[in-house]
Design a protein around this motif. Structure first.
Motif, PDB file in Angstrom:
ATOM      1  N   LEU A 119     -44.280  23.815 -37.024  1.00 22.64           N
ATOM      2  CA  LEU A 119     -43.905  25.007 -36.280  1.00 22.64           C
ATOM      3  C   LEU A 119     -43.792  24.728 -34.781  1.00 22.64           C
ATOM      4  CD1 LEU A 119     -46.166  27.689 -38.088  1.00 22.64           C
ATOM      5  CD2 LEU A 119     -43.694  27.296 -38.338  1.00 22.64           C
ATOM      6  N   THR A 120     -44.601  23.785 -34.307  1.00 19.90           N
ATOM      7  CA  THR A 120     -44.576  23.463 -32.868  1.00 19.90           C
ATOM      8  C   THR A 120     -43.466  22.498 -32.526  1.00 19.90           C
ATOM      9  OG1 THR A 120     -46.999  23.791 -32.816  1.00 19.90           O
ATOM     10  CG2 THR A 120     -45.968  22.608 -30.959  1.00 19.90           C
ATOM     11  N   LEU A 121     -43.252  21.490 -33.365  1.00 21.35           N
ATOM     12  CA  LEU A 121     -42.339  20.379 -33.013  1.00 21.35           C
ATOM     13  C   LEU A 121     -40.885  20.662 -33.361  1.00 21.35           C
ATOM     14  CD1 LEU A 121     -44.552  17.354 -34.135  1.00 21.35           C
ATOM     15  CD2 LEU A 121     -44.128  18.166 -31.801  1.00 21.35           C
ATOM     16  N   GLN A 122     -40.573  21.410 -34.422  1.00 24.08           N
ATOM     17  CA  GLN A 122     -39.187  21.595 -34.851  1.00 24.08           C
ATOM     18  C   GLN A 122     -38.320  22.218 -33.754  1.00 24.08           C
ATOM     19  OE1 GLN A 122     -37.579  20.500 -37.342  1.00 24.08           O
ATOM     20  NE2 GLN A 122     -35.708  21.737 -37.445  1.00 24.08           N
ATOM     21  N   PRO A 123     -38.763  23.289 -33.098  1.00 27.22           N
ATOM     22  CA  PRO A 123     -37.902  23.861 -32.042  1.00 27.22           C
ATOM     23  C   PRO A 123     -37.669  22.883 -30.885  1.00 27.22           C
ATOM     24  CG  PRO A 123     -39.586  25.444 -32.713  1.00 27.22           C
ATOM     25  CD  PRO A 123     -39.990  24.141 -33.332  1.00 27.22           C
ATOM     26  N   VAL A 124     -38.714  22.125 -30.548  1.00 27.45           N
ATOM     27  CA  VAL A 124     -38.574  21.170 -29.428  1.00 27.45           C
ATOM     28  C   VAL A 124     -37.578  20.074 -29.773  1.00 27.45           C
ATOM     29  CG1 VAL A 124     -39.798  19.490 -28.006  1.00 27.45           C
ATOM     30  CG2 VAL A 124     -40.886  21.675 -28.601  1.00 27.45           C
ATOM     31  N   ASN A 131     -31.953  19.014 -40.866  1.00 31.63           N
ATOM     32  CA  ASN A 131     -31.843  19.952 -41.999  1.00 31.63           C
ATOM     33  C   ASN A 131     -33.246  20.467 -42.315  1.00 31.63           C
ATOM     34  OD1 ASN A 131     -31.277  21.389 -44.302  1.00 31.63           O
ATOM     35  ND2 ASN A 131     -30.581  19.609 -45.502  1.00 31.63           N
ATOM     36  N   PRO A 132     -33.555  21.724 -41.949  1.00 34.55           N
ATOM     37  CA  PRO A 132     -34.928  22.229 -42.166  1.00 34.55           C
ATOM     38  C   PRO A 132     -35.375  22.136 -43.613  1.00 34.55           C
ATOM     39  CG  PRO A 132     -33.688  23.718 -40.743  1.00 34.55           C
ATOM     40  CD  PRO A 132     -32.702  22.717 -41.264  1.00 34.55           C
ATOM     41  N   ALA A 133     -34.458  22.089 -44.549  1.00 39.09           N
ATOM     42  CA  ALA A 133     -34.836  22.024 -45.957  1.00 39.09           C
ATOM     43  C   ALA A 133     -35.522  20.723 -46.302  1.00 39.09           C
ATOM     44  CB  ALA A 133     -33.612  22.219 -46.838  1.00 39.09           C
ATOM     45  N   LEU A 134     -35.326  19.701 -45.465  1.00 33.22           N
ATOM     46  CA  LEU A 134     -35.899  18.385 -45.746  1.00 33.22           C
ATOM     47  C   LEU A 134     -37.261  18.206 -45.092  1.00 33.22           C
ATOM     48  CD1 LEU A 134     -32.710  16.141 -45.351  1.00 33.22           C
ATOM     49  CD2 LEU A 134     -33.710  17.072 -47.456  1.00 33.22           C
ATOM     50  N   ILE A 135     -37.727  19.238 -44.345  1.00 33.81           N
ATOM     51  CA  ILE A 135     -39.047  19.148 -43.727  1.00 33.81           C
ATOM     52  C   ILE A 135     -40.102  19.162 -44.840  1.00 33.81           C
ATOM     53  CG2 ILE A 135     -40.710  20.333 -42.229  1.00 33.81           C
ATOM     54  CD1 ILE A 135     -38.365  21.378 -40.615  1.00 33.81           C
ATOM     55  N   GLY A 136     -41.094  18.297 -44.713  1.00 34.79           N
ATOM     56  CA  GLY A 136     -42.147  18.162 -45.713  1.00 34.79           C
ATOM     57  C   GLY A 136     -41.872  17.057 -46.699  1.00 34.79           C
ATOM     58  N   GLN A 137     -40.630  16.549 -46.747  1.00 33.81           N
ATOM     59  CA  GLN A 137     -40.318  15.454 -47.661  1.00 33.81           C
ATOM     60  C   GLN A 137     -40.610  14.115 -46.982  1.00 33.81           C
ATOM     61  OE1 GLN A 137     -36.428  15.804 -49.367  1.00 33.81           O
ATOM     62  NE2 GLN A 137     -36.702  17.981 -49.944  1.00 33.81           N
ATOM     63  N   GLN A 138     -40.493  13.063 -47.794  1.00 31.75           N
ATOM     64  CA  GLN A 138     -40.817  11.709 -47.314  1.00 31.75           C
ATOM     65  C   GLN A 138     -39.650  11.144 -46.492  1.00 31.75           C
ATOM     66  OE1 GLN A 138     -43.851  10.680 -47.965  1.00 31.75           O
ATOM     67  NE2 GLN A 138     -43.681   8.728 -46.885  1.00 31.75           N
ATOM     68  N   TYR A 139     -40.006  10.533 -45.387  1.00 24.17           N
ATOM     69  CA  TYR A 139     -39.007   9.894 -44.498  1.00 24.17           C
ATOM     70  C   TYR A 139     -38.404   8.668 -45.188  1.00 24.17           C
ATOM     71  CZ  TYR A 139     -37.194   7.084 -40.616  1.00 24.17           C
ATOM     72  OH  TYR A 139     -36.410   6.313 -39.798  1.00 24.17           O
ATOM     73  N   LEU A 140     -37.073   8.533 -45.110  1.00 23.94           N
ATOM     74  CA  LEU A 140     -36.373   7.383 -45.691  1.00 23.94           C
ATOM     75  C   LEU A 140     -36.104   6.355 -44.592  1.00 23.94           C
ATOM     76  CD1 LEU A 140     -33.772   9.235 -47.967  1.00 23.94           C
ATOM     77  CD2 LEU A 140     -36.038   8.333 -48.585  1.00 23.94           C
ATOM     78  N   GLY A 141     -36.723   5.254 -44.648  1.00 19.62           N
ATOM     79  CA  GLY A 141     -36.525   4.216 -43.652  1.00 19.62           C
ATOM     80  C   GLY A 141     -37.776   3.393 -43.468  1.00 19.62           C
ATOM     81  N   SER A 142     -37.698   2.386 -42.617  1.00 22.79           N
ATOM     82  CA  SER A 142     -38.818   1.484 -42.376  1.00 22.79           C
ATOM     83  C   SER A 142     -39.757   2.098 -41.352  1.00 22.79           C
ATOM     84  CB  SER A 142     -38.326   0.129 -41.869  1.00 22.79           C
ATOM     85  OG  SER A 142     -37.435  -0.450 -42.805  1.00 22.79           O
ATOM     86  N   THR A 143     -41.056   1.989 -41.640  1.00 25.21           N
ATOM     87  CA  THR A 143     -42.064   2.493 -40.702  1.00 25.21           C
ATOM     88  C   THR A 143     -43.164   1.484 -40.445  1.00 25.21           C
ATOM     89  OG1 THR A 143     -43.292   3.503 -42.549  1.00 25.21           O
ATOM     90  CG2 THR A 143     -41.663   4.892 -41.411  1.00 25.21           C
ATOM     91  N   ALA A 144     -43.152   0.367 -41.138  1.00 28.30           N
ATOM     92  CA  ALA A 144     -44.252  -0.601 -41.037  1.00 28.30           C
ATOM     93  C   ALA A 144     -44.407  -1.114 -39.615  1.00 28.30           C
ATOM     94  CB  ALA A 144     -44.007  -1.758 -42.004  1.00 28.30           C
ATOM     95  N   GLU A 145     -43.299  -1.440 -38.940  1.00 28.76           N
ATOM     96  CA  GLU A 145     -43.386  -1.972 -37.577  1.00 28.76           C
ATOM     97  C   GLU A 145     -43.968  -0.931 -36.631  1.00 28.76           C
ATOM     98  OE1 GLU A 145     -40.826  -2.065 -39.486  1.00 28.76           O
ATOM     99  OE2 GLU A 145     -39.912  -4.057 -39.578  1.00 28.76           O
ATOM    100  N   ALA A 146     -43.525   0.324 -36.778  1.00 28.56           N
ATOM    101  CA  ALA A 146     -44.034   1.382 -35.907  1.00 28.56           C
ATOM    102  C   ALA A 146     -45.519   1.620 -36.142  1.00 28.56           C
ATOM    103  CB  ALA A 146     -43.250   2.676 -36.123  1.00 28.56           C
TER     104      ALA A 146
END
Length: 531
Positions: free
Chosen positions: A72-77, A104-119
């Protein structure tokens, strides 16, 4: 296909140049398009990296991620930032990859598609990945809490489709620039073609090559010297001209001054140069003020033969004159006999015979060369007929071995021309000529003196180098070769030709068997040597 290939050299040259320019312009345009795409990708990487790092470093982002309702805080920003930066998506997620923001707000709450290990290891990295919006360039940056813990991740990306639209938008400008360059090049090449057509006469390469080969063959085959002058310098010299006047040094042909000075027309002018008599004609090139074509013909042998013929002709005229005088005396002697005065007739006959015989004996005793002796006898008769005293000095003594230095014909050329010059130059009030001929196998000296005024050194030098004469008519009359012919013989045998004004106008020729190099032809005053 033959109709499409230009026939002329100008057309073919311009066609090849136009093809080359077209290839360069097309290649440049392709490289410009590729460079635009590479620059777009680089700019996209920099932009998404800046957005991702800025959001990840913002304290509000970490605070929102540690709250109970981060979406709720981050989406508008994130949507406000995404629209302001015009990127495809900004996704903020937890360490486990759960999305808290998305385009696409409908995809909020789903799993991110992509690499995150380095981050998750604390690194900021950029990759090209196909996600929910298609292939995209995305940067993932870690979000740290105040204590240093990674409490989330920020991913910002731009789709490849939007990048393609961006660099394709530059293609019309690139194509317009290429077209303008091609038109400009075509116009310039058309002007070059017109100039080349004028300069080549509209000839084809094969025709030009054939013309050059024929031109070169003619220049080498013609037995007449040809020199093309341009701004006082030889632009072309054929083989015969090199043989006649060319002295090459380091591949450069050094021409005498009379060939390189001026472009005014000349017709059959006679010059003496390097032991040769040359007939020179010069024609200016049509439409050119500094160019001329010079033709050179060798008249050396002809001039020498004409000189000898002139000497023999004068000798024959002298003999006819003597025959006429002898006939008059004979008639007088016959008349005296018929009158009964035989003693007087006998005295007259013997006196004339003795004088003639003494002259012949004197000449033959002092001059062993028969042809030269005959020439001197003829010149004596010719001088007597003109009222001029011609004498052979007592110092004269020519041995029969002197022909080792000069042939009989060369002796006739030297002595005959010098005597002719002296006969023409002597003073009318006191006309006299003295001839001294001394020589053997080692040394030959010819001295001819006359009572004339002589010439200054400059005039004497001119008389040796070209058809110069102090008589009326001069060059135009084809005269003025006397001293020039003498100078040729002297130069050929490395002798010296000297003139001075002492007791009279004196011209001296010296030949020596010891001369190993060419001697200088000295200048000085003398008789009208150029007659």
């Amino acid at each position: 296909m033959r109709r499409l290939v230009p026939r002329t050299l100008a057309g073919q040259a311009v066609a090849w140049l136009l093809l080359l320019v077209a290839v360069i312009i097309v290649a440049g345009s392709v490289l410009a398009a590729i460079d635009a795409r590479v620059d777009g990708d680089r700019a996209a990487r920099d932009e998404v990296t800046a957005v991702a790092v800025s959001l990840a470093d913002a304290p509000s982002t970490a605070d929102a991620l540690m709250s109970t309702t981060p979406a709720l805080t981050l989406q508008p920003v994130t949507e406000q930032v995404r629209k302001a930066t015009d990127i495809a998506f900004i996704t903020i997620m937890g360490p486990d990859g759960t999305r808290y923001t998305h385009t696409n707000p409908a995809l909020i709450g789903q799993q991110y598609l992509g690499s995150t290990a380095e981050a998750l290891r604390g690194e900021v990295f950029t990759e090209t990945y196909t996600g929910t919006l298609g292939p995209s360039i995305r940067t993932v940056a870690p979000v740290r809490a105040p204590d240093g813990r990674i409490v989330g991740l920020v991913a910002a990306g731009i789709t490849q489709q939007s990048l393609t639209v961006g660099w394709r938008a530059q293609l019309p400008l690139i194509i317009a620039i290429a077209f303008a360059a091609l038109v400009t090049a075509g116009l310039g090449l058309w002007l070059i073609r017109r100039r080349l057509l004028r300069q080549t006469g509209g000839l084809a390469p094969a025709e030009l090559r054939l013309m050059y080969e024929h031109h070169d063959a003619v220049l080498h085959a013609v037995r007449e010297g040809l020199v093309v002058m341009e701004n006082g310098q030889p632009a072309l010299v054929n083989d015969e001209a090199r043989r006649l006047v060319g002295a090459e040094a380091d591949g450069v042909v050094a021409l005498p001054p009379f060939l390189t000075t001026g472009v005014d027309p000349l017709v059959d002018m006679l010059y003496a140069e390097g032991g040769r008599t040359l007939m020179v004609s010069r024609s200016p090139v049509s439409g050119e003020r500094t160019s001329a074509v010079v033709t050179i013909r060798d008249h050396t042998e002809l001039s020498e033969a004409m000189g000898e013929l002139d000497s023999m002709t004068r000798f024959a005229e002298a003999l006819r004159s003597q025959a006429h005088e002898s006939a008059n005396r004979l008639h007088t002697i016959v008349a005296l006999i018929e009158m009964g005065r035989g003693d007087e007739a006998a005295l007259m006959a013997t006196t004339e015979l003795q004088l003639s015989q003494r002259l012949i004996d004197r000449m033959t005793d002092d001059v062993a060369e028969p042809a030269l002796a005959a020439l001197l006898l003829g010149k004596s008769a010719q001088a007597a007929e003109r009222g001029i005293s011609l004498t052979l000095t007592e110092e004269s003594q020519l041995g029969d071995d002197a022909t080792q230095l000069l042939t009989a014909g060369e002796m006739i050329t030297v002595v005959g021309n010098l005597i002719d010059n002296a006969l023409d130059a002597c003073e009318q009030a006191d006309p006299w000529v003295e001839v001294t001929v001394v020589g053997d196998a080692r040394r030959l000296e010819v001295v001819v003196a006359d009572s004339g005024p002589g010439m200054d050194p400059a005039e004497f030098a001119r008389a040796q180098t070209r058809g110069y004469s102090t008589k009326a008519g001069g060059d135009a009359a084809g005269r003025g070769l006397g001293l020039a012919l003498v100078a040729q013989v002297v130069a050929r045998h490395s002798g010296t030709l000297h003139a001075e004004n002492t007791y009279a106008s004196v011209v001296r020729v010296v030949m020596s068997a010891d001369d190993g190099v060419d001697s200088d032809v000295a200048d000085g005053g003398g008789g009208d040597g150029g007659r």
